[in-house]
Scaffold this motif. Structure first.
Motif, mmCIF file in Angstrom:
data_model
loop_
_atom_site.group_PDB
_atom_site.id
_atom_site.type_symbol
_atom_site.label_atom_id
_atom_site.label_comp_id
_atom_site.label_asym_id
_atom_site.label_seq_id
_atom_site.Cartn_x
_atom_site.Cartn_y
_atom_site.Cartn_z
ATOM 1 N N ALA A 16 61.216 18.057 -10.477
ATOM 2 C CA ALA A 16 61.523 16.877 -9.656
ATOM 3 C C ALA A 16 61.858 15.677 -10.549
ATOM 4 O O ALA A 16 62.741 14.875 -10.216
ATOM 5 C CB ALA A 16 60.340 16.557 -8.734
ATOM 6 N N GLN A 19 65.418 16.056 -11.820
ATOM 7 C CA GLN A 19 66.385 15.707 -10.771
ATOM 8 C C GLN A 19 66.465 14.192 -10.590
ATOM 9 O O GLN A 19 67.547 13.632 -10.458
ATOM 10 C CB GLN A 19 65.965 16.328 -9.439
ATOM 11 N N ARG A 20 65.311 13.539 -10.592
ATOM 12 C CA ARG A 20 65.275 12.097 -10.349
ATOM 13 C C ARG A 20 65.939 11.337 -11.505
ATOM 14 O O ARG A 20 66.688 10.386 -11.284
ATOM 15 C CB ARG A 20 63.814 11.640 -10.169
ATOM 16 N N THR A 42 66.903 24.492 -12.257
ATOM 17 C CA THR A 42 66.732 23.032 -12.399
ATOM 18 C C THR A 42 68.004 22.404 -12.941
ATOM 19 O O THR A 42 68.434 21.340 -12.480
ATOM 20 C CB THR A 42 65.539 22.698 -13.325
ATOM 21 N N THR A 188 52.449 22.256 -5.989
ATOM 22 C CA THR A 188 53.290 22.984 -6.946
ATOM 23 C C THR A 188 52.649 24.363 -7.155
ATOM 24 O O THR A 188 51.595 24.652 -6.581
ATOM 25 C CB THR A 188 53.342 22.283 -8.332
ATOM 26 N N THR A 210 53.722 15.192 -3.060
ATOM 27 C CA THR A 210 54.868 16.026 -3.427
ATOM 28 C C THR A 210 55.299 15.701 -4.865
ATOM 29 O O THR A 210 55.044 14.596 -5.369
ATOM 30 C CB THR A 210 56.074 15.777 -2.494
ATOM 31 N N GLU A 212 58.188 15.134 -5.766
ATOM 32 C CA GLU A 212 59.185 14.047 -5.705
ATOM 33 C C GLU A 212 58.503 12.667 -5.739
ATOM 34 O O GLU A 212 59.030 11.716 -6.322
ATOM 35 C CB GLU A 212 60.044 14.169 -4.433
#
Ligand code: NAP
Length: 242
Positions: A16, A19-20, A42, A188, A210, A212
Motif C-alpha cells: 500500500a 502504491q501511495r 505490486t 494483512t 487497513t 491504505e
C-alpha cells in the motif's frame, strides 16, 4: 525523478505504501525477500499510478546481500538517489518467552533492527550528501506498550523507535527527517490468524485498520508537509484501549 525505497514492499502495508508513493510521483524500488510474484503484482499496481518502478530483491537481515544490491542499483543509476526510505520489512514469531525458540528471538531481531541498520547505513550516506531525505521506520504499538507473546517483536520495535530518535539527532542538520510509525492491528497476512472479532472489542473505532490508512500516514511523513516533524513515533491504532 524522485526515488523511494520500500523494504518489504511486496505485500500488505508495504504494498500500500508503494502504491501511495507512486501516486505522489515517486519511482518506487519495491524490495522483497522471497515472494517475487507478489512483488511483481505490486509493481503493476504502482505502474497504474503512471510512474515506472522496479523490484529489488534482498534479505534486509543480510548485510552483505543488502549492501551489494543497493550499491549495484546506485552504480546502475549514477545520478539517482533515494530520497525516501521506508524500513517496513518485518515478521512476527510469537510465543511466550519460556517457550520461545532462540531462532524465533533472533529472526525477529535480525529482520527488524539489523535490517534497519543494514539498509539505512548505505542509503543515508547519499541523503547526507544531497542534504535532503525522509526515513520512515515501521514500528508497532507492541514496541511502545509491550504485548504478551511478543517479547522478541516488542524488543525489536522498541529498539527501532530508539534508533529513530538517535538517528534523527544525527542527521537533522542535513535536512533529513527520521520518524517511526506505530500501527495497531492492521488487516494483512501478518494478522490473518488473529481473532479479529475478539480483538476489535478493544479498539475504540471497533475495527482493524487497513494498509491504505497506514500508507497515507507514511506518504504524509514523506511529503514536504511534514518537514518539521522528526524523531517522533506516530501511533495509528484506531484508539487501541490500553
Ligand atoms: P506482511 O503482510 O507479512 O508483509 C511482510 C513484508 O515484509 C513482505 O513484503 C515480505 O516479503 C517482507 N519481508 C519479510 N522478511 C523480509 C526480509 N528478511 N527482507 C526483506 N523483506 C522481508 O506484513 P505487514 O502486516 O504488511 O507488516 C509490514 C510492517 O508493518 C512490519 O514491519 C510489521 O511488523 C509492521 N506492523 C504490522 C502490523 C499489522 O497489524 N499488520 C501492526 C504493526 C506493525 P516477501 O513477500 O518476499 O515475503
Amino acid at each position: 525523478m524522485k526515488y523511494a525505497l520500500v523494504t518489504g514492499g511486496s505485500r500488505g502495508i508495504g504494498r500500500a505504501i508503494c502504491q501511495r508513493l507512486a501516486l505522489s510521483g515517486y519511482h518506487v524500488l519495491i524490495n522483497y525477500v522471497s515472494n517475487e510474484a507478489k512483488a511483481l503484482e505490486t509493481l503493476e499496481l504502482t505502474k497504474q499510478a503512471g510512474v515506472e518502478g522496479e523490484i529489488i530483491k534482498f534479505d534486509v537481515a543480510n548485510l552483505e546481500e543488502t549492501t551489494a544490491a543497493l550499491e549495484k542499483w546506485q552504480s546502475d543509476n549514477k545520478d539517482a538517489y533515494i530520497d525516501v526510505l521506508v524500513n517496513n520489512a518485518g515478521v512476527t514469531a510469537d510465543s511466550l518467552l519460556p517457550m520461545m525458540e532462540p531462532e524465533a528471538w533472533s529472526k525477529v531481531l535480525n529482520i527488524t533492527i539489523n535490517g534497519f541498520f543494514n539498509v539505512t547505513r548505505t542509503v543515508v550516506k547519499k541523503m547526507i550528501r544531497k542534504k535532503h531525505g525522509r526515513i520512515i521506520n515501521m514500528a508497532s504499538v507492541s514496541g511502545i506498550i509491550g504485548l504478551p507473546g511478543q517479547c522478541n517483536y516488542s524488543a525489536a520495535k522498541g529498539a527501532l523507535i530508539s534508533a529513530t530518535k538517535a538517528l534523527s539527532k544525527e542527521v537533522g542538520g542535513k535536512n533529513i527527517t527520521v520518524n517511526a510509525v506505530a500501527p495497531g492491528f492492521i488487516k494483512t497476512d501478518m494478522t490473518e490468524s488473529l481473532n479479529e472479532e475478539e480483538l476489535k472489542k478493544g479498539i475504540a473505532l471497533g475495527r482493524f485498520g487497513t494498509a491504505e490508512e497506514v500508507a497515507d500516514l507514511v506518504d504524509f511523513l514523506a511529503s514536504d508537509k511534514a518537514s518539521y516533524i522528526t524523531g517522533e513515533t506516530i501511533a495509528i491504532t484506531g484508539g487501541l484501549k490500553g
